[in-house]
Write an enzyme that holds these catalytic residues in place. Structure first.
Site: not given
Ligand code: 5GP
Length: 181
Positions: A105, A109, A158
């Site tokens: 992955e 989060d 982000f």
């Protein structure tokens, strides 16, 4: 990675291409030791979560020295933009009964995506499932998933680059950075 990209959005560098390469080599070694029992008749199966993990997986698989095969699963929880939709759409065409699985992955989060993928794969009776994530954001975890292998811990920001996008952009950046808002 330059601070400015496309003259409009600022990206603060986090991990250089060299740092990523070194960390992946360490993870590949650990995987090769832990799954040393794999054989060409019973290889480890890497299941790469598309799209964000494609570059990570391409580099990781070249550091693994035991027999392994590669397949893909598509998962999306972000529509467009930075806000997760909270609905995970999973698409795959896998047959994994009796296989040792390494789920590859890009970022964990809240944990929702990988938790749902793991739950779906468990119904298909694999021998085992281990999780390998390039980036982990433990601060924002809402679902209790634990990665056996993780590249870097990152803050609640982000992230883009090295396969990881914002609205399909920035995947080709060789390093990882934080997209400034
Ligand atoms: P989770 O379901 O764990 O909340 O989110 C997992 C997915 O959300 C990741 O596979 C990734 O696609 C996306 N995601 C989470 N954090 C970020 C981020 O910082 N940047 C980008 N581009 N995607 C993220």
């Amino acid at each position: 990675m330059s601070k400015e990209h496309n003259n409009s959005t600022a990206i603060t560098p986090l991990f250089s291409a060299e740092a990523i390469e070194n960390r992946i080599r360490e993870i590949g070694k650990a995987i090769s030791v832990d799954f040393a029992f794999a054989t060409s008749a019973s290889p480890l199966l890497l299941i790469v979560v598309l799209k964000g993990a494609f570059i990570f997986a391409a580099d990781l698989v070249r550091t693994i020295t035991i027999p392994c095969t590669v397949d893909f699963i598509h998962a999306s929880s972000y529509g467009s933009g930075k806000i997760s939709s909270g609905n995970v759409t999973i698409k795959h065409n896998l047959a994994i009964e009796g296989r040792h699985i390494l789920l590859v992955e890009d970022i964990i989060d809240t944990g929702l995506t990988i938790q749902q993928i793991e739950a779906e794969l468990m119904t298909m009776k694999p021998a085992s499932i281990s999780i390998c994530t390039l980036l982990d954001k433990p601060e924002t975890r809402k679902h209790p998933v634990v990665a056996r292998y993780r590249g870097f811990i990152v803050p609640n920001a982000f992230i883009v680059g090295y396969g990881i996008d914002f609205n399909e952009q920035y995947r080709g950046l060789p390093a990882l950075g934080k997209l400034d808002s």
